[in-house]
Design a protein around this motif. Structure first.
Motif, PDB file in Angstrom:
ATOM      1  N   ASN A   1      10.466   1.117   0.292  1.00  0.00           N
ATOM      2  CA  ASN A   1       9.324   0.881   0.833  1.00  0.00           C
ATOM      3  C   ASN A   1       8.340   0.329  -0.144  1.00  0.00           C
ATOM      4  O   ASN A   1       7.571  -0.269   0.154  1.00  0.00           O
ATOM      5  CB  ASN A   1       8.337   2.846   0.478  1.00  0.00           C
ATOM      6  CG  ASN A   1       9.427   3.233   1.882  1.00  0.00           C
ATOM      7  OD1 ASN A   1      10.003   2.454   2.647  1.00  0.00           O
ATOM      8  ND2 ASN A   1       9.804   4.220   1.655  1.00  0.00           N
ATOM      9  N   ALA A   2       8.014   0.656  -1.687  1.00  0.00           N
ATOM     10  CA  ALA A   2       7.630  -0.132  -2.242  1.00  0.00           C
ATOM     11  C   ALA A   2       7.449  -1.864  -1.517  1.00  0.00           C
ATOM     12  O   ALA A   2       6.746  -2.376  -2.081  1.00  0.00           O
ATOM     13  CB  ALA A   2       7.429   0.529  -3.662  1.00  0.00           C
TER      14      ALA A   2
ATOM     15  N   GLY B   1       0.965  -3.151   1.126  1.00  0.00           N
ATOM     16  CA  GLY B   1       0.179  -2.255   0.218  1.00  0.00           C
ATOM     17  C   GLY B   1      -1.445  -2.896  -0.509  1.00  0.00           C
ATOM     18  O   GLY B   1      -1.773  -2.020  -0.687  1.00  0.00           O
ATOM     19  N   PHE B   2      -1.868  -4.009  -0.796  1.00  0.00           N
ATOM     20  CA  PHE B   2      -2.585  -4.771  -1.336  1.00  0.00           C
ATOM     21  C   PHE B   2      -3.995  -4.234  -0.430  1.00  0.00           C
ATOM     22  O   PHE B   2      -5.122  -3.902  -0.783  1.00  0.00           O
ATOM     23  CB  PHE B   2      -2.742  -5.925  -1.588  1.00  0.00           C
ATOM     24  CG  PHE B   2      -3.909  -6.597  -2.390  1.00  0.00           C
ATOM     25  CD1 PHE B   2      -3.922  -7.000  -4.382  1.00  0.00           C
ATOM     26  CD2 PHE B   2      -5.053  -7.042  -1.658  1.00  0.00           C
ATOM     27  CE1 PHE B   2      -5.604  -6.944  -4.707  1.00  0.00           C
ATOM     28  CE2 PHE B   2      -6.416  -7.398  -2.121  1.00  0.00           C
ATOM     29  CZ  PHE B   2      -6.166  -6.962  -2.812  1.00  0.00           C
ATOM     30  N   TRP B   3      -4.235  -4.042   0.910  1.00  0.00           N
ATOM     31  CA  TRP B   3      -4.895  -4.023   1.621  1.00  0.00           C
ATOM     32  C   TRP B   3      -4.978  -3.247   1.842  1.00  0.00           C
ATOM     33  O   TRP B   3      -5.808  -2.827   2.068  1.00  0.00           O
ATOM     34  CB  TRP B   3      -4.696  -5.226   2.524  1.00  0.00           C
ATOM     35  CG  TRP B   3      -4.760  -6.532   2.893  1.00  0.00           C
ATOM     36  CD1 TRP B   3      -3.667  -7.279   2.915  1.00  0.00           C
ATOM     37  CD2 TRP B   3      -5.722  -6.911   2.512  1.00  0.00           C
ATOM     38  NE1 TRP B   3      -4.261  -8.201   2.615  1.00  0.00           N
ATOM     39  CE2 TRP B   3      -5.304  -8.581   1.880  1.00  0.00           C
ATOM     40  CE3 TRP B   3      -7.308  -7.195   1.724  1.00  0.00           C
ATOM     41  CZ2 TRP B   3      -6.102 -10.242   1.833  1.00  0.00           C
ATOM     42  CZ3 TRP B   3      -7.616  -8.440   1.036  1.00  0.00           C
ATOM     43  CH2 TRP B   3      -7.308  -9.675   1.733  1.00  0.00           C
ATOM     44  N   ILE B   4      -4.436  -2.345   2.274  1.00  0.00           N
ATOM     45  CA  ILE B   4      -4.398  -0.426   2.039  1.00  0.00           C
ATOM     46  C   ILE B   4      -4.382   0.389   1.422  1.00  0.00           C
ATOM     47  O   ILE B   4      -4.336   1.194   1.282  1.00  0.00           O
ATOM     48  CB  ILE B   4      -3.479   0.000   3.477  1.00  0.00           C
ATOM     49  CG1 ILE B   4      -2.073   0.438   3.059  1.00  0.00           C
ATOM     50  CG2 ILE B   4      -3.184  -0.911   4.574  1.00  0.00           C
ATOM     51  CD1 ILE B   4      -0.719   0.305   3.804  1.00  0.00           C
ATOM     52  N   GLY B   5      -4.061  -0.208   0.055  1.00  0.00           N
ATOM     53  CA  GLY B   5      -4.329   0.793  -1.064  1.00  0.00           C
ATOM     54  C   GLY B   5      -2.805   1.633  -1.829  1.00  0.00           C
ATOM     55  O   GLY B   5      -3.068   2.049  -2.839  1.00  0.00           O
ATOM     56  N   LYS B   6      -1.578   0.639  -1.307  1.00  0.00           N
ATOM     57  CA  LYS B   6      -0.815   1.252  -1.499  1.00  0.00           C
ATOM     58  C   LYS B   6       0.175   0.291  -2.880  1.00  0.00           C
ATOM     59  O   LYS B   6      -0.480  -0.391  -3.120  1.00  0.00           O
ATOM     60  CB  LYS B   6       0.176   1.557  -0.502  1.00  0.00           C
ATOM     61  CG  LYS B   6       0.171   2.844   0.542  1.00  0.00           C
ATOM     62  CD  LYS B   6       0.964   2.714   1.573  1.00  0.00           C
ATOM     63  CE  LYS B   6       0.659   4.198   2.383  1.00  0.00           C
ATOM     64  NZ  LYS B   6       0.871   5.318   1.434  1.00  0.00           N
ATOM     65  N   ASP B   7       1.032   0.214  -2.742  1.00  0.00           N
ATOM     66  CA  ASP B   7       2.255  -0.350  -3.732  1.00  0.00           C
ATOM     67  C   ASP B   7       1.794  -2.473  -3.793  1.00  0.00           C
ATOM     68  O   ASP B   7       1.812  -2.388  -2.206  1.00  0.00           O
ATOM     69  CB  ASP B   7       3.671  -0.180  -3.536  1.00  0.00           C
ATOM     70  CG  ASP B   7       3.751   0.923  -4.197  1.00  0.00           C
ATOM     71  OD1 ASP B   7       3.919   0.692  -5.308  1.00  0.00           O
ATOM     72  OD2 ASP B   7       3.978   1.825  -3.388  1.00  0.00           O
ATOM     73  N   SER B   8       1.255  -3.166  -4.782  1.00  0.00           N
ATOM     74  CA  SER B   8       0.627  -3.902  -4.801  1.00  0.00           C
ATOM     75  C   SER B   8       1.859  -5.014  -5.550  1.00  0.00           C
ATOM     76  O   SER B   8       1.719  -4.164  -7.149  1.00  0.00           O
ATOM     77  CB  SER B   8      -0.336  -4.535  -4.666  1.00  0.00           C
ATOM     78  OG  SER B   8      -1.341  -3.780  -5.477  1.00  0.00           O
TER      79      SER B   8
END
Length: 339
Positions: free
Chosen positions: A101-102, A111-118
């Motif tokens: 998932n990450a 992930g960068f744009w929604i505040g998750k793994d980036s």
């Protein structure tokens, strides 16, 4: 020294090579006992602005020759995502942090744009700018909207300047720099008269002067000679955006000036800089991994950061060369199948 605005296009790859060398220097986990050198190193992140400015120029100039949305997006996808996925996969395997998932969130940049793994901030920024480039292209190309595009760029810059502290200025102030490159890319496709070329050079010089004045103001505001340079004040400049504000004005004129110097360099040096520019994606991604490794090893085993870090960075360029060669084969194969 003669200044020819076409030199920016002629030596674009070499300029991108210089931009990447600045970024690598900026990221190096080492310093020297010199306020001037460390201050310049702190501002070497300006290489990102040079890279984005030249990317905007290159995209418009390439699109001017032949442009379809399908081929444009396929080419951008091929250039970014295969190598990005490869580097992230290698990093996750080395650190033992591989998670499906990450990995998806990092590779897609979602992930960068929604505040998750980036993984980092620059590639997501490039992806976002590449996605909306066709809008600017159509405004300029088909509606003869160079004035509208310029006004939009000024409005974007003004809006960003008014954002509150703690905004992501590292990303936001790079947006107008990219669109500035698109505008100059349009100008480089025109058959300009000597008078028009002179007018553009004057504009470059005026923008450069404004940028230097802004740099002087930022140094006056945030630099106190009676105190050592600290991370706090450096970060304070980043938080308030003044580390990034002047670059929109400095970059066009600086690129013209540097290109005018490059043409007097030895052919071998130009070719080396051009090679680094062409493999800039690989250099950027691999050097980040090696710098993280250098920090970990030097801190863990009390090794010399200048020596060990320098060795790893040199090796990262060598590895980038071979990864670039392999990635070129992958990209050419995908182009044959998809285009």
């Amino acid at each position: 020294m003669q200044f020819n605005i076409q030199d920016i296009l002629k030596y674009r790859s070499a300029l991108m090579g210089i931009a990447m060398l600045l970024v690598v220097w900026h990221h190096l986990p080492m310093g020297v006992p010199s306020i001037i050198v460390n201050t310049l190193k702190g501002h070497a992140g300006w290489g990102v602005d040079i890279f984005l400015f030249l990317s905007g120029i290159g995209l418009y100039y390439s699109a001017h020759k032949e442009f379809t949305l399908k081929s444009y997006y396929i080419k951008r996808f091929i250039r970014i995502f295969p190598i990005y996925a490869f580097i992230i996969l290698c990093t996750d395997l080395i650190t033992g942090s591989l998670d499906v998932n990450a990995f998806f969130y990092k590779v897609t940049t979602i992930g960068f744009w929604i505040g998750k793994d980036s993984f980092e901030w620059f590639i997501p920024t490039i992806v976002g700018l590449y996605l909306i480039f066709p809008i600017y292209y159509y405004i300029i190309k088909y509606n003869k909207g160079i004035l509208l595009a310029t006004i939009l760029t000024i409005m974007i810059y003004t809006y960003i300047s008014l954002l509150p502290e703690h905004s992501n200025f590292q990303l936001y102030f790079r947006i107008p720099v990219f669109f500035c490159g698109v505008i100059w890319g349009y100008l480089l496709t025109l058959n300009l008269s000597n008078k028009q070329n002179l007018e553009i050079k004057i504009i470059f010089a005026i923008l450069l002067l404004i940028g230097f004045i802004m740099c002087g103001y930022s140094l006056h505001k945030y630099y106190n000679p009676s105190l050592p340079i600290t991370d706090f004040r450096y970060n304070d400049m980043k938080v308030n955006g003044w580390l990034f504000r002047p670059y929109l004005f400095i970059t066009p004129g600086a690129c013209l000036f540097i290109a005018s110097i490059i043409k007097y360099m030895h052919k071998t040096i130009i070719e080396l800089l051009s090679l680094i520019g062409k493999m800039s994606m690989e250099v950027y991604l691999i050097h980040l991994l090696f710098i993280s490794l250098a920090r970990y090893l030097t801190d863990t085993y009390n090794l010399s950061k200048p020596i060990f870090g320098g060795i790893l960075i040199i090796f990262s360029f060598v590895l980038s060369y071979y990864v670039h060669k392999g990635n070129t084969i992958v990209m050419n194969t995908l182009k044959k199948k998809l285009l």
